[in-house]
Structures are given as C-alpha cells and as structure tokens.
Design a protein around this motif. Structure first.
Motif, PDB file in Angstrom:
ATOM      1  N   GLU A   1       0.845  -1.188   0.000  1.00 34.58           N
ATOM      2  CA  GLU A   1       0.000   0.000   0.000  1.00 34.58           C
ATOM      3  C   GLU A   1       0.889   1.250   0.000  1.00 34.58           C
ATOM      4  OE1 GLU A   1      -3.537   1.700   2.879  1.00 34.58           O
ATOM      5  OE2 GLU A   1      -2.250   0.108   3.580  1.00 34.58           O
ATOM      6  N   ASN A   2       0.434   2.298  -0.665  1.00 39.00           N
ATOM      7  CA  ASN A   2       1.133   3.570  -0.662  1.00 39.00           C
ATOM      8  C   ASN A   2       0.080   4.659  -0.515  1.00 39.00           C
ATOM      9  OD1 ASN A   2       3.468   5.222  -0.954  1.00 39.00           O
ATOM     10  ND2 ASN A   2       2.846   5.672  -3.038  1.00 39.00           N
ATOM     11  N   ILE A   3       0.301   5.595   0.406  1.00 46.71           N
ATOM     12  CA  ILE A   3      -0.667   6.658   0.645  1.00 46.71           C
ATOM     13  C   ILE A   3       0.004   7.995   0.377  1.00 46.71           C
ATOM     14  CG2 ILE A   3      -2.139   7.795   2.351  1.00 46.71           C
ATOM     15  CD1 ILE A   3      -2.348   5.049   3.738  1.00 46.71           C
TER      16      ILE A   3
ATOM     17  N   ASP B   1       2.342   2.986   4.134  1.00 49.82           N
ATOM     18  CA  ASP B   1       1.070   2.297   4.336  1.00 49.82           C
ATOM     19  C   ASP B   1       0.261   3.012   5.412  1.00 49.82           C
ATOM     20  OD1 ASP B   1       2.284   1.499   6.776  1.00 49.82           O
ATOM     21  OD2 ASP B   1       2.889  -0.427   5.939  1.00 49.82           O
ATOM     22  N   ALA B   2      -0.938   2.524   5.643  1.00 51.33           N
ATOM     23  CA  ALA B   2      -1.835   3.143   6.623  1.00 51.33           C
ATOM     24  C   ALA B   2      -1.257   3.082   8.036  1.00 51.33           C
ATOM     25  CB  ALA B   2      -3.214   2.478   6.578  1.00 51.33           C
TER      26      ALA B   2
ATOM     27  N   ARG C   1      -6.482  12.843  -0.243  1.00 53.18           N
ATOM     28  CA  ARG C   1      -5.807  11.564   0.025  1.00 53.18           C
ATOM     29  C   ARG C   1      -5.914  10.666  -1.195  1.00 53.18           C
ATOM     30  NH1 ARG C   1      -5.949   8.036   5.440  1.00 53.18           N
ATOM     31  NH2 ARG C   1      -5.349   6.020   4.583  1.00 53.18           N
ATOM     32  N   TYR C   2      -4.794  10.060  -1.573  1.00 54.22           N
ATOM     33  CA  TYR C   2      -4.731   9.170  -2.727  1.00 54.22           C
ATOM     34  C   TYR C   2      -4.112   7.847  -2.298  1.00 54.22           C
ATOM     35  CZ  TYR C   2      -5.289  13.667  -5.029  1.00 54.22           C
ATOM     36  OH  TYR C   2      -5.743  14.905  -5.399  1.00 54.22           O
ATOM     37  N   GLU C   3      -4.784   6.760  -2.677  1.00 50.95           N
ATOM     38  CA  GLU C   3      -4.261   5.422  -2.342  1.00 50.95           C
ATOM     39  C   GLU C   3      -4.199   4.581  -3.587  1.00 50.95           C
ATOM     40  OE1 GLU C   3      -5.798   3.595   1.253  1.00 50.95           O
ATOM     41  OE2 GLU C   3      -6.719   5.505   1.754  1.00 50.95           O
TER      42      GLU C   3
END
Length: 95
Positions: free
Chosen positions: A2-4, A62-63, A93-95
């Motif tokens: 995951e990348n935020i 990640d989160a 916010r972009y995920e």
C-alpha cells in the motif's frame, strides 16, 4: 504494498504561510517527520502564481505508518503552530 499520498493545502496570509514553513524547517519538525518509519516524502511547495496557500506533499508506505505519524507528539506542535498563524487546511488523500 500500500502507498498513501496526501496533498495538504495550508491557506492563509502569505506572511503566515512563509512563517509556518520556516518554523517547520528551522524548528526541526519537518526533519523529524521525514525521519519517521514509513515516510517517503514530506515537502512544502509554494504555487508559482504566488497564491495564498502552500502545499505539503506527503508519501507514506502504508496506513500503519501514517497512523503512527498522526499519533506522534510533534503533531500537536504542528497543529498549534498552524492555529497560532491562523492557517486552515484541506487534505486530499490518494491510495
């Protein structure tokens, strides 16, 4: 993995924006955030047109890393500085 990515728009008087970024950099708050586990980017950018905002670009692994960042004691310092200078924020916010 995951990348935020966060785009945080700080809006206010130009002098207050300049003071905010200067205090973040010279006071070590920006460097402290950049040293947190999972932080890939935490940088401020001013618009070329001289607008009344500054954009903070954040990139988190990640989160969990973002949540750990939000729980850091320095976040209270950042909020207090923002409030002292009369800045408002809007977050994308972009995920």
């Amino acid at each position: 993995m995951e990348n935020i990515i966060l785009h945080v728009y700080y809006t206010g008087e130009r002098e207050s924006l300049l003071s905010f970024v200067k205090e973040m950099q010279e006071g070590g708050l920006q460097a402290g955030v950049k040293s947190e586990d999972g932080c890939g980017q935490y940088d401020y950018f001013f618009p070329a047109d001289g607008g009344d905002y500054v954009v903070l670009l954040e990139n988190w692994r990640d989160a969990a890393a973002l949540q750990a960042h939000m729980n850091q004691p320095r976040m209270a310092e950042i909020r207090a500085l923002k409030d002292k200078l009369g800045l408002t924020t809007r977050i994308e916010r972009y995920e």
